[in-house]
Scaffold this active site. Structure first.
Site, PDB file in Angstrom:
ATOM      1  N   LYS A  83      23.485  63.870  58.201  1.00 59.63           N
ATOM      2  CA  LYS A  83      22.717  63.032  57.360  1.00 59.63           C
ATOM      3  C   LYS A  83      21.313  62.719  57.803  1.00 59.63           C
ATOM      4  CE  LYS A  83      24.127  59.893  53.603  1.00 59.63           C
ATOM      5  NZ  LYS A  83      24.840  58.626  53.131  1.00 59.63           N
TER       6      LYS A  83
HETATM    7  O1  G3P Z   1      25.237  56.269  50.815  1.00 62.74           O
HETATM    8  C1  G3P Z   1      23.939  56.425  50.061  1.00 62.74           C
HETATM    9  C2  G3P Z   1      24.135  55.553  48.923  1.00 62.74           C
HETATM   10  O2  G3P Z   1      25.279  55.897  48.114  1.00 62.74           O
HETATM   11  C3  G3P Z   1      23.932  54.155  49.149  1.00 62.74           C
HETATM   12  O3  G3P Z   1      23.990  53.555  47.921  1.00 62.74           O
HETATM   13  O4  G3P Z   1      24.952  51.512  46.802  1.00 62.74           O
HETATM   14  O5  G3P Z   1      23.677  51.116  48.865  1.00 62.74           O
HETATM   15  O6  G3P Z   1      22.500  51.964  46.849  1.00 62.74           O
HETATM   16  P1  G3P Z   1      23.629  51.851  47.545  1.00 62.74           P
END
Ligand code: G3P
Length: 218
Positions: A83
């Site tokens: 990533k």
């Molecule tokens: O992993 C990346 C993403 O899904 C993070 O989401 O919930 O931290 O906005 P969030």
């Protein structure tokens, strides 16, 4: 549409993988911090639990640093997807590893212009963050629709991995648009099973069946 779990919590992954509906896992530095686990140990454990792609994020923000870290990250297991952030250095690293046939997930995408660059850099996955987009008053699903249109116009191989999902409607809308993958917290996957009429209907069936006094299998 593939379902990836967005977590570094081993118990959650084990529980949801048992449903047979989990096709991969995504992690990020915040999820690793939340797990309280060692980066390499927990990522290896996840890769052993899940056959599909496991996204593990670089910490470096410069190209040379990303390449140095990637050597160790790809070594964890064969199902690692590296990533990288959607920056100039991140896309340079993406192209570098795509040229080697390695999986790369480009993260922190918030515009279709960015998604176009990631496809040209040969990303395996592009991760637009719909929840964070909604949080600042933009329509996250409109972003997915635009990316789908652009990628289909040029038959880009990059898979749209809808990230930062917050509720089942993000998942349903992603499916309606034709996203390739969604990554979702275990909580959202559990919510998708639920419907009050299903629960009520089943309760009525169970109680009516009991009234029959019969058994199907001893
Ligand atoms: O992993 C990346 C993403 O899904 C993070 O989401 O919930 O931290 O906005 P969030």
């Amino acid at each position: 549409m593939k379902f990836f779990l967005d977590t570094a919590e081993i118990d959650e992954i084990r529980e949801m993988a048992a449903t047979g509906l989990v096709d991969g896992v995504t992690t990020n530095p915040s999820l690793i911090l939340k797990s309280g686990r060692d980066y390499f140990e927990v990522t290896k454990e996840i890769c052993d639990l899940i056959d599909g792609p496991v996204s593990a994020e670089v910490a470096a923000t410069d190209y040379d640093g990303m390449l140095r870290e990637a050597a160790h990250i790809y070594d964890i297991a064969d199902n690692i997807a590296l990533k990288v952030p959607l920056t100039v250095d991140g896309l340079r690293a993406c192209k570098h590893f795509n040229d080697q046939g390695k999986m790369v997930n480009v993260t922190l995408c918030f515009s279709s212009a960015q998604a176009l660059l990631a496809a040209k850099a040969g990303a395996t996955f592009i991760s637009p963050f719909v929840g964070r987009h909604d949080d600042v008053g933009f329509d996250g699903m409109q972003l997915i629709e635009d990316i789908r249109l652009i990628y289909d116009n040029y038959q880009f191989a990059t898979q749209i991995l809808v990230a930062s999902t917050r509720h089942p409607i993000h998942i349903v809308e992603s499916a309606r648009i034709g996203a390739d993958v969604v990554t979702l917290p275990a909580k959202v996957l559990r919510q998708m099973f639920n419907h009050p009429l299903t629960a009520n209907g089943l309760a009525a069936f169970v109680s009516d069946w009991e009234k029959t006094g019969q058994t199907i299998a001893k």
